[in-house]
Scaffold this motif. Structure first.
Motif, PDB file in Angstrom:
ATOM      1  N   UNK A 231       0.841  -1.348  -0.030  1.00  0.00           N
ATOM      2  CA  UNK A 231      -0.193   0.048   0.044  1.00  0.00           C
ATOM      3  C   UNK A 231       0.775   1.199  -0.026  1.00  0.00           C
ATOM      4  N   UNK A 232       0.459   2.069  -0.920  1.00  0.00           N
ATOM      5  CA  UNK A 232       1.100   3.303  -0.920  1.00  0.00           C
ATOM      6  C   UNK A 232       0.083   4.759  -1.123  1.00  0.00           C
ATOM      7  N   UNK A 233       0.382   5.848  -1.027  1.00  0.00           N
ATOM      8  CA  UNK A 233      -0.498   6.867  -0.863  1.00  0.00           C
ATOM      9  C   UNK A 233      -1.424   6.751  -2.246  1.00  0.00           C
ATOM     10  N   UNK A 234      -0.664   6.782  -3.291  1.00  0.00           N
ATOM     11  CA  UNK A 234      -1.611   6.495  -4.537  1.00  0.00           C
ATOM     12  C   UNK A 234      -2.247   5.363  -4.917  1.00  0.00           C
ATOM     13  N   UNK A 255       8.634  -6.032  -9.338  1.00  0.00           N
ATOM     14  CA  UNK A 255       7.330  -5.252  -9.559  1.00  0.00           C
ATOM     15  C   UNK A 255       6.373  -5.339  -8.820  1.00  0.00           C
ATOM     16  N   UNK A 256       6.204  -6.406  -7.829  1.00  0.00           N
ATOM     17  CA  UNK A 256       5.222  -6.660  -7.034  1.00  0.00           C
ATOM     18  C   UNK A 256       5.549  -5.396  -5.789  1.00  0.00           C
ATOM     19  N   UNK A 257       6.750  -5.467  -5.124  1.00  0.00           N
ATOM     20  CA  UNK A 257       6.894  -4.589  -4.004  1.00  0.00           C
ATOM     21  C   UNK A 257       7.172  -3.127  -4.327  1.00  0.00           C
ATOM     22  N   UNK A 262       6.879   2.559  -8.951  1.00  0.00           N
ATOM     23  CA  UNK A 262       6.184   3.737  -8.243  1.00  0.00           C
ATOM     24  C   UNK A 262       6.222   3.571  -6.650  1.00  0.00           C
ATOM     25  N   UNK A 263       6.682   2.761  -6.060  1.00  0.00           N
ATOM     26  CA  UNK A 263       6.800   2.585  -4.648  1.00  0.00           C
ATOM     27  C   UNK A 263       7.838   3.447  -3.931  1.00  0.00           C
ATOM     28  N   UNK A 264       7.724   3.948  -2.941  1.00  0.00           N
ATOM     29  CA  UNK A 264       8.651   4.734  -2.018  1.00  0.00           C
ATOM     30  C   UNK A 264       8.885   4.166  -0.912  1.00  0.00           C
ATOM     31  N   UNK A 265       9.842   4.737   0.122  1.00  0.00           N
ATOM     32  CA  UNK A 265      10.158   4.186   1.393  1.00  0.00           C
ATOM     33  C   UNK A 265       8.920   4.304   2.291  1.00  0.00           C
TER      34      UNK A 265
END
Length: 512
Positions: A231-234, A255-257, A262-265
């Protein structure tokens, strides 16, 4: 000369004496009568009674010997008065046919063609029931006096019943009671079926699941497979992963994690085990060029999947794909190895290096959400990490073309990530494109990097690389795969075509 032989002659067989008839003619007289002696026993049994000298016939013996024969006694007076004719009456009860009645009228005969036993004197006699029934009182008296009833002591102590018969009677009663009890027990057990009008299908007893069956492999492997939620903000996404170390390390896809970069810390990664436990995970490292990543969880007594040797796979081997396709956790699909050493290229958008790996192709159903999950062989060993699918235009589901990263490559890269936090790949230092012509087929060099491995080995623009080490090169993707099979700094022979000639150049690979 005549000889006369003397012989004894029986006097009884001597020639009868010759008599002379009155006429003067000689004739033979009667033969002497000989009577055999009578046996006294036979004479006593069959001889005449004492005092009887002649035959038994009265005519022969005379009436005086036997007396007068007795006649029938006179008819009783009662019968004469009841059935006899009246005194002085000579008429008979039945007149012959055709006779006239006293009044002169013709009467019908007392008999007729119908078989009436009471009218036809020629009819047979018929025996029927008595004309008058017996009185009821006499019947009851006769039945009542037929016999006496047996008392309980008579039956038990056998005064009128034999002990053997009494024992047989008890045995028969016991057998009948036991049979009735069994019938009642079976009816009680089958009561539900007796009260139902449905027909139940027959089933076989539970079958054993031998070692090596799909069910056995799935039961052993599934506890080591997790579902991954990011889960991320977007937004967010889901995938799969497999536990490879008791310390809590899980290998999955890049590409999963990272949700394809697009994922970040701030991304939150959660793992869901098959028993329902939800455990937070942290990212250890990634390798975008091979689409691999490693995360870590803190769980006690984790089930770990063992690595197999992907180089020993053959086309046609049975494999299982396990993961969470389309959000359906703990899903198992079965298939075979459809192809080996299938170069797969994906990504490369936004200026990033494309994902390239030497894939295992399988027809096991793989869908979105299977990414990062294990591909296991018939022993339950990890032989691949499911990573990509290929489908037709407008179709994102499985069409029987799934691709997995070989376990040998995944193990080497995962160990590097855990140990160093990053992965270094061998690099040729040249940009290439795929070519196919009658004279050459392979990866044609577009340009070379300054001070790169290709430039130092003398590879120039326009050369067509056809082989690296033992691996044939038929396109640009196969060149990348062939180079990455070696370690940075390793020297390998490279076969290339230049101006119609084939050359072999020794190249010392660099690092990306």
């Amino acid at each position: 000369m005549l000889m006369v032989m003397n012989q004894n002659i029986d006097p009884s067989q001597a020639t009868p004496p010759v008599e002379q008839s009155p006429t003067g003619v000689d004739r033979v007289g009667p033969r002497p009568l000989e009577r055999p002696a009578v046996d006294p026993t036979a004479a006593a049994a069959f001889g005449r009674p004492a005092g009887v000298a002649g035959a038994f016939s009265p005519a022969a013996a005379g009436r005086a010997a036997f007396g007068e024969l007795p006649s029938a006694p006179p008819t009783p007076e009662a019968l004469v008065s009841a059935f006899g004719r009246p005194r002085g009456e000579t008429a008979v009860l039945q007149r012959p046919p055709g006779s006239r009645a006293p009044d002169g009228e013709q009467e019908d005969a007392l008999w007729s063609p119908e078989p009436d036993p009471w009218r036809d004197p020629a009819a047979g006699a018929v025996i029927g029931p008595p004309a008058v029934d017996e009185p009821e009182a006499e019947k009851k008296a006769e039945v009542t006096g037929a016999g006496t009833q047996l008392s309980l002591t008579d039956v038990l102590f056998g005064r009128r019943v034999k002990p053997l018969a009494l024992g047989v009677l008890g045995l028969v009663a016991l057998v009948i009671g036991a049979a009735g009890g069994l019938v009642g027990w079976f009816l009680a057990r089958g009561g539900d079926s007796l009260t139902s009008d449905v027909t139940l299908a027959t089933v076989e007893p539970a079958k054993e699941r031998p070692a090596g069956s799909v069910a056995d492999i799935a039961q052993r492997v599934r506890p080591a497979v997790v579902s991954i939620e990011v889960k991320i903000q977007q937004g967010g996404g889901t995938g799969s992963g497999v536990m490879i170390d008791a310390a809590g390390y899980i290998v999955t896809n890049w590409h999963v994690v990272t949700l394809e970069g697009r994922a970040d810390q701030s991304a939150k990664i959660t793992t869901v085990f098959t028993d329902g436990r939800r455990v937070d995970a942290k990212l250890v490292g990634t390798d975008a060029k091979t689409d691999l990543a490693v995360i870590k969880v803190d769980v006690p007594d984790a089930t770990v999947l063992q690595f197999g040797n992907s180089d020993e796979l053959q086309v046609g081997d049975s494999v299982l794909a396990i993961g969470s396709p389309l959000g359906l956790t703990d899903t198992v699909t079965q298939g075979i190895v459809s192809a080996l050493h299938r170069p797969v290229v994906a990504g490369g958008d936004n200026g990033e290096a494309p994902i390239t790996y030497d894939a295992i192709q399988t027809d096991a159903a793989v869908n979105q959400g299977n990414s990062g999950g294990p591909l296991v062989d018939s022993t339950g060993a990890l032989v691949g990490i499911n990573s990509a699918i290929r489908s037709s235009a407008g179709n994102t589901g499985s069409v029987g073309l799934g691709f997995a990263i070989p376990s040998n490559d995944a193990k080497r890269i995962a160990e590097a990530i855990i140990r160093d936090g990053q992965v270094k790949h061998a690099d040729l230092g040249a940009n290439v494109k795929s070519v196919s012509a009658e004279t050459a087929e392979g990866a044609q060099v577009v340009n070379v990097t300054d001070n790169g491995a290709a430039a130092k080995a003398g590879i120039v623009e326009g050369d067509v690389i056809r082989k690296v080490g033992d691996r044939l090169v038929r396109n640009a993707a196969e060149l990348t795969v062939a180079v990455r099979q070696h370690q940075p700094g390793q020297s390998v022979p490279v076969v290339l075509a230049r101006q119609g000639r084939e050359l072999t150049i020794q190249v010392t690979l660099g690092s990306d």
